[in-house]
Design a protein around this motif. Structure first.
Motif, PDB file in Angstrom:
ATOM      1  N   LEU A  24     127.783  41.891  22.571  1.00 12.40           N
ATOM      2  CA  LEU A  24     128.283  40.661  23.197  1.00 12.40           C
ATOM      3  C   LEU A  24     129.681  40.902  23.784  1.00 12.40           C
ATOM      4  N   GLY A  25     130.514  41.622  23.031  1.00 14.25           N
ATOM      5  CA  GLY A  25     131.861  41.928  23.507  1.00 14.25           C
ATOM      6  C   GLY A  25     131.839  42.793  24.755  1.00 14.25           C
ATOM      7  N   ALA A  26     130.938  43.760  24.792  1.00 11.92           N
ATOM      8  CA  ALA A  26     130.846  44.641  25.967  1.00 11.92           C
ATOM      9  C   ALA A  26     130.414  43.844  27.195  1.00 11.92           C
ATOM     10  N   LEU A  27     129.469  42.920  26.993  1.00  9.93           N
ATOM     11  CA  LEU A  27     129.039  42.064  28.110  1.00  9.93           C
ATOM     12  C   LEU A  27     130.206  41.194  28.585  1.00  9.93           C
TER      13      LEU A  27
ATOM     14  N   ARG B 113     126.167  35.670  35.455  1.00 11.92           N
ATOM     15  CA  ARG B 113     126.038  37.056  34.973  1.00 11.92           C
ATOM     16  C   ARG B 113     125.557  37.096  33.517  1.00 11.92           C
ATOM     17  N   ILE B 114     126.083  36.199  32.692  1.00 13.94           N
ATOM     18  CA  ILE B 114     125.655  36.202  31.281  1.00 13.94           C
ATOM     19  C   ILE B 114     124.193  35.762  31.182  1.00 13.94           C
ATOM     20  N   LEU B 115     123.814  34.769  31.983  1.00 14.11           N
ATOM     21  CA  LEU B 115     122.417  34.313  31.942  1.00 14.11           C
ATOM     22  C   LEU B 115     121.447  35.405  32.399  1.00 14.11           C
ATOM     23  N   GLU B 116     121.900  36.256  33.344  1.00 17.65           N
ATOM     24  CA  GLU B 116     121.030  37.372  33.768  1.00 17.65           C
ATOM     25  C   GLU B 116     120.713  38.267  32.571  1.00 17.65           C
ATOM     26  N   ALA B 117     121.736  38.489  31.724  1.00 18.23           N
ATOM     27  CA  ALA B 117     121.553  39.386  30.580  1.00 18.23           C
ATOM     28  C   ALA B 117     120.943  38.675  29.374  1.00 18.23           C
ATOM     29  N   ARG B 118     121.289  37.375  29.191  1.00 15.46           N
ATOM     30  CA  ARG B 118     120.884  36.656  27.981  1.00 15.46           C
ATOM     31  C   ARG B 118     120.507  35.222  28.380  1.00 15.46           C
TER      32      ARG B 118
END
Ligand code: IPD
Ligand code: CA
Ligand code: CA
Length: 271
Positions: free
Chosen positions: A10-13, A59-64
């Motif tokens: 999560l921190g890296a994202l 960007r966060i929604l793309e990953a999660r």
């Protein structure tokens, strides 16, 4: 399928997304104008605040895709994973508007109510503060620690002021009591960068009445992981509008008593 909430991932994202938002801030810096006001005529929002938050959420929604959000500019989504992202897309908007170098992108990851990763990125200075719960705090990858100053009279103290006149009247009274007791006062214009300054010894203590969760979620974790204290003056769980304290370890009790007394509050019982 949504990946498990590993704090390091999560921190890296958060770091990657904060850097990308930082590029946006720097590209749009020269021509930025305020587009709206919020709690008062001097509480401004720019189109870049909104664009930065939209970029971070996308960007966060793309990953999660199933995570939740709380963002200053309106992001508000429930989580289906237990992970919620708390975002201040520009902390220090007035500095940004005036092209002063103290503004930052703040992203915190909260898992089941606990902040587990945080990043505060100042793109003007290319300074990235980061922390993961239990793993320490870093500035551009190098571990950081709070100062060891233990004398209140030698403490360099940061603070901030409300956008509303009534809040400022109270803050002026408190400040008039605090200023005699410390080395000096600094008002940088970004609550998150103030907390990070305590985390790396550029300030010894910080307090501010009326902060919001997005101002302090990421930076509070960074300060705690750097060996300091970051919490509401009341010692109770945070609620919007609280007075927030950030201190090195040595000054916590004395500073809490000073701010409690100056604010007309009894020192909280919880340590
Ligand atoms: C503000 C800044 C400021 C602090 C205010 C915050 P914003 O955030 O952190 O330093 O004094 O309390 O609201 O509006 O620039 O995101
Ligand atoms: Ca803010
Ligand atoms: Ca903001």
């Amino acid at each position: 399928m949504t990946s498990a909430p590993d704090p390091i991932a999560l921190g890296a994202l958060a770091q990657a997304v904060a850097r990308e938002a930082g590029v946006l801030l720097m590209e749009r810096l020269p021509g930025t104008r305020e587009v709206d006001t919020k709690t008062s005529p001097v509480d401004v929002v720019t189109e870049v605040d909104r664009a930065s938050e939209a970029l971070i959420v996308a960007r966060i929604l793309e990953a999660r895709p199933d995570d939740g959000f709380l963002g200053e500019e309106g992001a508000d989504m429930p989580s289906r994973t237990g992970v919620r992202w708390i975002i201040d897309p520009i902390d220090g908007t007035v500095n940004y508007l005036y092209r002063r170098p103290a503004f930052a992108v703040c992203i915190a990851a909260e898992v089941d109510g606990q902040i587990v990763a945080g990043v505060v990125y100042n793109p003007f200075l290319d300074e990235l503060f980061a922390a993961t719960l239990g793993q320490g705090a870093t500035l551009n990858g190098v571990p950081i620690h709070v100062s060891t100053e233990a004398r209140l009279a030698h403490a360099l103290c940061g603070t901030g002021f409300d956008y509303r006149a009534e809040g400022r009247r109270v803050q002026a009274t408190v400040l008039s009591r605090v200023i005699h007791e410390v080395r000096d006062i600094r008002r940088e214009g970004s609550a998150a960068l103030d907390l990070c300054a305590v985390a790396c010894g550029r300030l010894d203590v910080y307090y501010e009445r009326g902060v919001h969760l997005w101002d302090v979620a990421a930076a509070g974790l960074i300060l705690r992981e750097a060996g300091g204290r970051a919490e509401p003056l009341t010692g109770e769980p945070f609620s919007d509008g609280d007075t927030w304290l950030g201190t090195n370890a040595a000054l916590y009790l004395d500073f809490r008593a000073l701010i409690g007394g100056a604010s007309g509050l009894d020192a909280p019982s919880k340590c």
